[in-house]
Design a protein around this motif. Structure first.
Motif, mmCIF file in Angstrom:
data_model
loop_
_atom_site.group_PDB
_atom_site.id
_atom_site.type_symbol
_atom_site.label_atom_id
_atom_site.label_comp_id
_atom_site.label_asym_id
_atom_site.label_seq_id
_atom_site.Cartn_x
_atom_site.Cartn_y
_atom_site.Cartn_z
ATOM 1 N N ARG A 1 0.834 -1.211 0.000
ATOM 2 C CA ARG A 1 0.000 0.000 0.000
ATOM 3 C C ARG A 1 0.866 1.258 0.000
ATOM 4 N NH1 ARG A 1 -5.611 -1.307 1.929
ATOM 5 N NH2 ARG A 1 -5.889 0.929 1.746
ATOM 6 N N GLU B 1 3.877 1.598 -1.140
ATOM 7 C CA GLU B 1 4.542 1.729 -2.429
ATOM 8 C C GLU B 1 3.630 2.470 -3.409
ATOM 9 O OE1 GLU B 1 4.811 -2.014 -4.419
ATOM 10 O OE2 GLU B 1 6.708 -1.525 -5.374
ATOM 11 N N HIS B 2 2.359 2.058 -3.430
ATOM 12 C CA HIS B 2 1.408 2.680 -4.350
ATOM 13 C C HIS B 2 1.205 4.152 -4.018
ATOM 14 C CE1 HIS B 2 -2.673 3.261 -6.170
ATOM 15 N NE2 HIS B 2 -1.974 2.819 -7.176
ATOM 16 N N LEU C 1 4.216 6.237 -5.038
ATOM 17 C CA LEU C 1 4.298 6.471 -6.484
ATOM 18 C C LEU C 1 3.301 7.529 -6.921
ATOM 19 C CD1 LEU C 1 4.796 2.848 -7.701
ATOM 20 C CD2 LEU C 1 6.194 4.785 -8.340
ATOM 21 N N LEU C 2 2.067 7.443 -6.397
ATOM 22 C CA LEU C 2 1.051 8.432 -6.764
ATOM 23 C C LEU C 2 1.509 9.825 -6.371
ATOM 24 C CD1 LEU C 2 -2.504 7.027 -6.046
ATOM 25 C CD2 LEU C 2 -1.525 7.765 -8.212
ATOM 26 N N LEU D 1 4.108 11.114 -8.729
ATOM 27 C CA LEU D 1 3.511 11.543 -9.997
ATOM 28 C C LEU D 1 2.868 12.918 -9.855
ATOM 29 C CD1 LEU D 1 1.795 8.390 -11.490
ATOM 30 C CD2 LEU D 1 3.433 9.883 -12.606
ATOM 31 N N GLN D 2 2.158 13.071 -8.745
ATOM 32 C CA GLN D 2 1.498 14.365 -8.517
ATOM 33 C C GLN D 2 2.506 15.494 -8.439
ATOM 34 O OE1 GLN D 2 -0.943 13.989 -5.030
ATOM 35 N NE2 GLN D 2 -2.034 12.262 -5.951
ATOM 36 N N ARG E 1 5.375 15.607 -9.776
ATOM 37 C CA ARG E 1 5.908 15.871 -11.106
ATOM 38 C C ARG E 1 4.933 16.711 -11.921
ATOM 39 N NH1 ARG E 1 7.129 10.879 -14.781
ATOM 40 N NH2 ARG E 1 6.119 11.973 -16.483
ATOM 41 N N MET E 2 3.646 16.365 -11.821
ATOM 42 C CA MET E 2 2.639 17.114 -12.571
ATOM 43 C C MET E 2 2.641 18.579 -12.147
ATOM 44 S SD MET E 2 1.180 15.174 -14.703
ATOM 45 C CE MET E 2 -0.206 16.220 -15.120
ATOM 46 N N ARG E 3 2.688 18.794 -10.837
ATOM 47 C CA ARG E 3 2.648 20.172 -10.332
ATOM 48 C C ARG E 3 3.856 20.965 -10.824
ATOM 49 N NH1 ARG E 3 0.220 18.390 -5.467
ATOM 50 N NH2 ARG E 3 2.210 18.009 -4.482
ATOM 51 N N GLU F 1 5.617 20.412 -13.484
ATOM 52 C CA GLU F 1 5.490 20.693 -14.913
ATOM 53 C C GLU F 1 4.513 21.821 -15.174
ATOM 54 O OE1 GLU F 1 4.644 17.016 -16.797
ATOM 55 O OE2 GLU F 1 6.615 16.211 -16.284
ATOM 56 N N GLN G 1 10.626 17.166 -18.401
ATOM 57 C CA GLN G 1 9.918 15.931 -18.729
ATOM 58 C C GLN G 1 10.908 14.815 -18.991
ATOM 59 O OE1 GLN G 1 7.355 16.979 -21.896
ATOM 60 N NE2 GLN G 1 5.575 16.160 -20.884
ATOM 61 N N ASN H 1 11.835 11.064 -17.100
ATOM 62 C CA ASN H 1 11.679 9.780 -17.786
ATOM 63 C C ASN H 1 12.951 8.952 -17.794
ATOM 64 O OD1 ASN H 1 9.390 11.047 -18.378
ATOM 65 N ND2 ASN H 1 9.803 11.356 -20.557
ATOM 66 N N ASP I 1 13.103 5.156 -17.342
ATOM 67 C CA ASP I 1 12.189 4.280 -18.082
ATOM 68 C C ASP I 1 12.887 3.715 -19.297
ATOM 69 O OD1 ASP I 1 9.421 4.274 -16.989
ATOM 70 O OD2 ASP I 1 9.867 6.412 -16.928
#
Lengths: 246, 78, 247
Positions: free
Chosen positions: B38, B40-41, B44-45, B48-49, B51-53, B55, B70, B74, B77
């Motif tokens: 739990r 870990e998830h 990660l979320l 991501l958030q 990173r979005m903010r 950007e 960006q 990455n 990956d």
């Protein structure tokens, strides 16, 4: 049917459906393991031969079941990945392996601890424990091979092949170890094989086994969701998802 | 109830150390793997958030080097 | 040393991969067999290494345990089998490594002939050059461990059949790890658990002879294991090689 499978193969759809399934699996797992724990530890009658030490069976056997089942599911997922190139299957295989190794370790540990009151020693080269030890090495091999490759694609395919080779070998290993054991110790007391168990004893065991399976599904789904986020972090839907949440 | 008293239950008919260690290790491992999955998830979320903010912020300011950032995100990956 | 062989390797590899219409599979198989045999025979020291290792490990046991012949005789079947198994394992890493490094493995993959058949030829050469010599050498070492008389033939036979399975199973691991720079330790981790059934029945055959039991059952099961390995391993090796080369 095929449409459903193809849909299931899409990470976005899988992410959505798993979030709806997860709460059910978590609650069922917690409930079943809770009931099984109380029943097995406090209410099941003591064994006429082993007294109360037999209560280790309620963690030993579910862990051993799960250890074997996870390896088989890993190989099936590997096959699906190799044949249909479904990435979700590989994510499942990758996320299952550590839990499988952990379950094998639990089976070994509880078996060793159980050995002290039963055999008077921490370790016996008992057929069941020996094949579980070999299974543990197989798990370590698959995990190590996946970690050794720098490209994810090769790692996935190599781990899939090894899991399939391993799963073909598991029954062979199991039978040969059983045969080897009976040859060397013809009459010895096995921990888990008993003529007949009263319902009061095996019902909690069944509940524990089901609980462990639900737990395995829940953890795997959860970790697959994380893996989807990790691998697809540049996809539009993941970015939108993160945008919605923030 | 298979035991007369709570003391009896704890003693497990003299097998207390074995029964309790086996159970404790198993349940602890289950608990740890559940919590880890739990956490870990969630981690990660949150990443991501963030990173979005970042950007969005960079896209907002003139001459922002969105693309550069960006790509930075990455890098791991394949 | 590799440099001097390189022209020959390329020439042979090209011949296999071009796949002349008139020979087909038989020509390709014969060419692979011949090429591998010649390459191995030119590296005699590498061929000797597993045998020397086998003898050395067997020497360590009486020194480490006890020189008592009675004790040694009881553990000899297991010791000989384990030592031979480790020696066979030692030679696996070089099974595809040389071909991988000079590029002829890629040529093999590109050839129009079915890859499982070609790798089977390579594994056959590997067995001929390591498994069979180990099996032939084992009775001599058995003598040093005072292995009871009458079991020498079974020891050599069980090792000859068993090492063929070991070569096939081990080749899967070698193919999976050939692209990795430090695949050696990983290779043994992958392969050793899969060796256990062969060890059980191989050492079991020798023990059964010593005890005076029938030995046919053991040898039959060893043969069955070899048959299963022959059926399945070539495909697994071929798939693993494609993964290691193409990613």
């Amino acid at each position: 049917m095929w449409a459903f499978i193809h849909k299931l193969g899409s990470p976005k759809w899988f992410y959505a459906i798993s979030s709806r399934l997860l709460p059910w699996f978590w609650t069922t797992a917690v409930l079943l393991i809770g009931v099984g724990t109380v029943w097995g530890l406090a209410f099941a009658p003591a064994d006429y031969q082993q007294g109360n030490s037999y209560r280790i069976i309620y963690v030993h056997v579910p862990a051993a079941f799960l250890a074997q089942s996870i390896f088989v599911s890993m190989a099936v997922a590997g096959l699906i990945f190799m044949v249909w190139k479904i990435k979700i299957a590989d994510m499942a295989a990758a996320m299952m392996a550590p839990l499988g190794a952990a379950m094998t370790f639990v089976g070994l540990f509880s078996g060793a601890v159980w050995g002290v009151p039963t055999w008077g020693t921490w370790w016996m080269w008992d057929a069941r424990l020996t094949s579980m030890l070999i299974l543990f090495f197989l798990y370590i091999g698959v995990i190590a091979l996946r970690g050794a490759f720098s490209s994810r694609h090769s790692a996935s395919r190599a781990a899939s092949v090894l899991a399939m080779v391993g799963v073909i070998n598991i029954p062979i290993i199991k039978y040969s170890v059983d045969w080897w054991y009976t040859l060397h110790q013809p009459s010895s007391f096995s921990m888990t094989s008993r003529p007949s168990m009263p319902a009061d004893m095996w019902l909690p065991l069944l509940i524990m086994v089901l609980g462990f399976y639900c737990f395995f599904v829940a953890v795997t789904l959860m970790r697959m969701r994380s893996e989807i986020l990790r691998r697809e972090s540049n996809k539009r839907w993941v970015r939108e998802l993160a945008g919605e949440l923030s | 109830m298979a035991f007369e008293s709570f003391q009896d239950f704890i003693a497990m008919g003299g097998h207390a150390p074995y029964v309790w260690t086996a159970w404790a290790v198993t349940l602890a491992l289950l608990l740890v793997s559940g919590i880890h999955a739990r956490a870990e998830h969630r981690r990660l979320l949150r990443g991501l958030q963030r990173r979005m903010r970042r950007e969005q912020r960079l896209a907002g300011c003139p001459g922002g080097t969105t693309n550069h950032y960006q790509r930075g995100g990455n890098a791991n990956d394949t | 040393m590799r440099g001097t062989e390189a022209p020959m390797v390329e020439e042979e590899g090209a011949r296999v991969s071009r796949g002349e219409p008139r020979g087909g599979l038989v020509v390709a198989l014969r060419a692979t067999l011949k090429r591998d045999l010649i390459l191995l025979l030119r590296r005699r020291s590498e061929l000797m290494n597993p045998l020397v290792f086998f003898a050395l490990v067997i020497t360590l046991f009486p020194i480490g345990i006890s020189p008592d012949p009675v004790l040694l005789a009881t553990i000899a079947p297991g010791l000989l089998w384990v030592a031979a198994l480790l020696a066979a394992l030692l030679s696996l890493d070089s099974l595809f490594r040389g071909d991988f490094e000079d590029g002829s493995l890629e040529q093999l993959l590109l050839s129009p002939q079915p890859l499982p058949a070609l790798v089977l030829a390579k594994v056959a050469v590997h067995w001929l050059m390591t498994g069979l010599p180990l099996a032939l050498m084992a009775p001599v070492l058995g003598l040093m461990l005072s292995l009871p008389a009458g079991s020498y033939g079974v020891l050599a036979l069980s090792l000859a059949v068993g090492t063929a399975s070991l070569s096939l199973i081990g080749a899967i691991g070698a193919a999976l790890t050939v692209g990795l720079s430090r695949g050696g330790v990983l290779l043994s981790l992958l392969v050793l658990p899969l060796y256990i059934p062969v060890l059980i029945f191989g050492a079991g055959a020798v023990k059964a002879t010593i005890m005076g039991d029938g030995v046919t059952a053991h040898l039959a099961i060893l043969g069955a294991l070899l048959a299963v390995a022959l059926m399945l391993a070539p495909w697994a090796i071929a798939a693993s090689l494609r993964i290691s080369i193409n990613g």
